[in-house]
Design a protein around this motif. Structure first.
Motif, short mmCIF file in Angstrom:
data_model
loop_
_atom_site.label_atom_id
_atom_site.label_comp_id
_atom_site.label_asym_id
_atom_site.label_seq_id
_atom_site.Cartn_x
_atom_site.Cartn_y
_atom_site.Cartn_z
N ASP A 87 27.54 38.18 45.91
CA ASP A 87 27.80 36.99 45.66
C ASP A 87 29.91 36.87 46.14
O ASP A 87 29.94 36.62 46.73
N GLU A 88 30.47 39.07 45.53
CA GLU A 88 31.84 38.60 45.49
C GLU A 88 32.20 38.86 46.98
O GLU A 88 32.89 38.43 47.98
N ARG A 91 31.51 36.24 49.04
CA ARG A 91 33.21 35.76 48.79
C ARG A 91 33.86 36.14 49.70
O ARG A 91 35.12 35.30 50.50
N GLN A 152 39.78 27.08 46.52
CA GLN A 152 38.40 27.89 45.86
C GLN A 152 39.41 29.14 44.78
O GLN A 152 38.74 29.90 44.33
N ALA A 160 38.86 37.48 45.62
CA ALA A 160 37.29 37.31 45.49
C ALA A 160 36.91 38.22 44.01
O ALA A 160 37.63 40.22 44.10
#
Ligand SMILES: N[C@@H](CCC(=O)N[C@@H](CS)C(=O)NCC(=O)O)C(=O)O
Length: 212
Positions: A87-88, A91, A152, A160
């Motif tokens: 996920d990181e 991102r 974000q 991230a």
């Protein structure tokens, strides 16, 4: 390894990654504003006529900011420039692609190189409509892009994950351009810019570039 870079360009992000990694590399300064990227000698290295270019030790050439950043991160895992968390990692890729393709390529491209985005049709040229509307459109794109990334970054220090990585070096180069064109960075990006700027590797690169 050798990095081809030019003052005031996005290659500063690549240079920062090399400095963060800390392995030996050479650099060659290119007069981008003076058109050296379009010289036959440079085009023989990168036919796209752009920096950054990274020539690897085996003589092979890497181009495109994102591709170079990913390669540097993958072959230097001890530098933790990409996360092992999916996920990181995704991102970071999304931020990097958005910065390079949209904020830089579309937005700052229109501000710095307006003439390349001008309609070339005779009516437009004869009326001498100029590049004002192109620049204005570029500013709007950059401001919208910064607003999206600012949201974000809410509650985060780095782009991230909790460490400096490739997305931070990418974001840093467009954040750095903002004051040069009188665009105010939103608060989270301003804080991110200040945090990244303080890094010893970044300070070393800024000193080498002779830029503040
Ligand atoms: N898509 C390329 C864009 C690189 C780029 O636009 N480089 C600029 C400097 S920031 C350049 O070399 N421009 C020279 C020119 O277009 O004539 C990348 O991600 O590396």
């Amino acid at each position: 390894m050798k990095l081809y870079w030019g003052p005031h360009t996005c290659a500063i992000g690549t240079h920062i990654l090399l400095e963060e990694i800390g392995k030996p590399y050479e650099t060659e300064k290119i007069d981008v504003q003076g058109g050296q990227t379009h010289s036959p000698e440079f085009l023989a290295i990168n036919p796209k006529g752009k920096v950054p270019v990274l020539v690897r030790d085996d003589g092979s050439v890497l181009t495109e900011f994102g591709a170079i950043a990913k390669w540097l991160a993958i072959v230097n895992p001890e530098s933790h420039l990409v996360s092992r968390d999916a996920d990181e990692d995704v991102r970071a890729s999304a931020i990097m692609d958005y910065v390079v393709g949209t904020i830089h390529g579309q937005g700052f491209g229109r501000i710095f190189l307006s003439e390349r985005f001008e309609p070339q049709d005779p009516v437009h040229q004869t009326l001498g409509l100029g590049t004002g509307s192109v620049k204005k459109q570029g500013r709007k794109m950059v401001e919208e892009g910064f607003a999206i990334l600012d949201r974000q970054l809410d509650g985060r220090s780095y782009a991230a994950g909790d460490k400096f990585g490739i997305a931070d070096a990418t974001l840093f180069y467009v954040e750095r351009w903002a004051p040069q064109v009188d665009i105010e960075l939103p608060a989270n990006l301003q804080a991110h810019y200040a945090l990244v700027r303080e890094r010893p590797a970044v300070q070393r690169v800024l000193n080498t570039w002779g830029e503040k």
